[in-house]
Design a protein around this motif. Sequence first.
Motif, PDB file in Angstrom:
ATOM      1  N   ARG A  42       0.658  -1.311  -0.025  1.00 44.00           N
ATOM      2  CA  ARG A  42       0.029   0.040   0.067  1.00 44.00           C
ATOM      3  C   ARG A  42       1.130   1.277  -0.023  1.00 44.00           C
ATOM      4  O   ARG A  42       0.707   2.067  -0.815  1.00 44.00           O
ATOM      5  CB  ARG A  42      -0.766   0.130   1.228  1.00 44.00           C
ATOM      6  CG  ARG A  42      -1.641   1.315   1.626  1.00 44.00           C
ATOM      7  CD  ARG A  42      -2.656   1.093   2.639  1.00 44.00           C
ATOM      8  NE  ARG A  42      -3.042   2.521   3.188  1.00 44.00           N
ATOM      9  CZ  ARG A  42      -2.481   3.031   3.816  1.00 44.00           C
ATOM     10  NH1 ARG A  42      -1.385   2.801   4.499  1.00 44.00           N
ATOM     11  NH2 ARG A  42      -2.908   4.435   4.268  1.00 44.00           N
ATOM     12  N   LEU A  59      -7.426  -1.824  -3.796  1.00 39.56           N
ATOM     13  CA  LEU A  59      -7.280  -2.910  -2.621  1.00 39.56           C
ATOM     14  C   LEU A  59      -8.601  -3.487  -2.409  1.00 39.56           C
ATOM     15  O   LEU A  59      -8.520  -4.561  -2.390  1.00 39.56           O
ATOM     16  CB  LEU A  59      -6.720  -2.389  -1.509  1.00 39.56           C
ATOM     17  CG  LEU A  59      -5.281  -1.803  -1.358  1.00 39.56           C
ATOM     18  CD1 LEU A  59      -4.740  -1.201  -0.278  1.00 39.56           C
ATOM     19  CD2 LEU A  59      -4.230  -2.996  -1.684  1.00 39.56           C
ATOM     20  N   THR A 185      -0.465  -3.724   4.914  1.00 39.94           N
ATOM     21  CA  THR A 185      -1.387  -3.390   3.813  1.00 39.94           C
ATOM     22  C   THR A 185      -3.040  -3.730   4.064  1.00 39.94           C
ATOM     23  O   THR A 185      -3.779  -2.842   4.142  1.00 39.94           O
ATOM     24  CB  THR A 185      -1.379  -4.199   2.443  1.00 39.94           C
ATOM     25  OG1 THR A 185      -0.021  -3.939   1.973  1.00 39.94           O
ATOM     26  CG2 THR A 185      -2.404  -3.722   1.398  1.00 39.94           C
TER      27      THR A 185
END
Length: 322
Positions: A42, A59, A185
């Motif tokens: 991320r 995501l 993430t």
Amino acid sequence: MSFGVEAIIYIGIFIGVILLVEGLYLTVFGKSISLNSRVNRRLEMMDKGAQRQEVLEQLRKEMSQHISGTSIPLYSILANRAQRANIAFSPQQLVTIMIGITVFVFFGLSFGTEAALPVRAIVALCVGVGGVYMWVNNKAKKRSAMLEEQLPEAIDLMVRSLKVGHPFSSAIGSVAEEVQDPLGTEFGFIADEAAYGGDITEALKELAERMDSQDLRFLAVAVGIQQKSGGNLAEILAGLGYVIRSRFKLFRRVKAITSEAKFSGMFLSGFPIAAALAVNVVVPDYYDEVKTTSAFIPAVIIVAILLVVNIIFMRMMVNIKV
């Protein structure tokens, strides 16, 4: 060609398929899907100039694509594991790989062996689907294990952030910035969801269900209870971190104690098969005098049943829940 040599060829093809899929995965996605990167994915996407909203949408798409693909034929058997492993391949790509490998293996067996058509078709299907399934399952286990190992450290980081007066959303954000993947993430996604009005407790519950992690369920329940009834969240999380660490140590101890029994079970289950293959390779006509008798097929079936029963009971003996 004897049955033993063909069986060895089948096993070699199966192992080659798993290595082929792994190589293709690393070639296509490379370091972008690495779990041991010092900067989680991320943050890497944001460092490359992507906006926070764009990263969140990307995501969210990746985390839901496999569950939404359960209606695809052949894919429902590995959708949950692919989601847990966060496989970068889309469902359509994974199905295409399975079909491509199945067709390739079928033609390879057609030119390289004298096996009957039904045998070639069944083996090709088992190798194509089974090879991809085992590869995805291995990825899922590895990612789940890494996430559970990172969780106590992340909880300690949240406890320190809460003790200095930061809100829980900021504590989640600190985990997203300091912890590597896969947890970095995942918590970054939760932090972004909270920044755009999402509920942190629900996001934690969704993460726990997606990863099928009991420790994450404990975390989600603890946060949910604190939000409804109040209390010192830092103390609650500190106690939870201690419980998770103790549970993790107990799991490691149980794993060490049962490792000998697991090895014995694998040896006892695999040795008869390996011995049969070795006999067929070294002395192809070893069973010629008995395989035409009426007792040969029933004896083979009985041995196969006993092997399956042995595997089941050995797994039951060493499968200790912690």
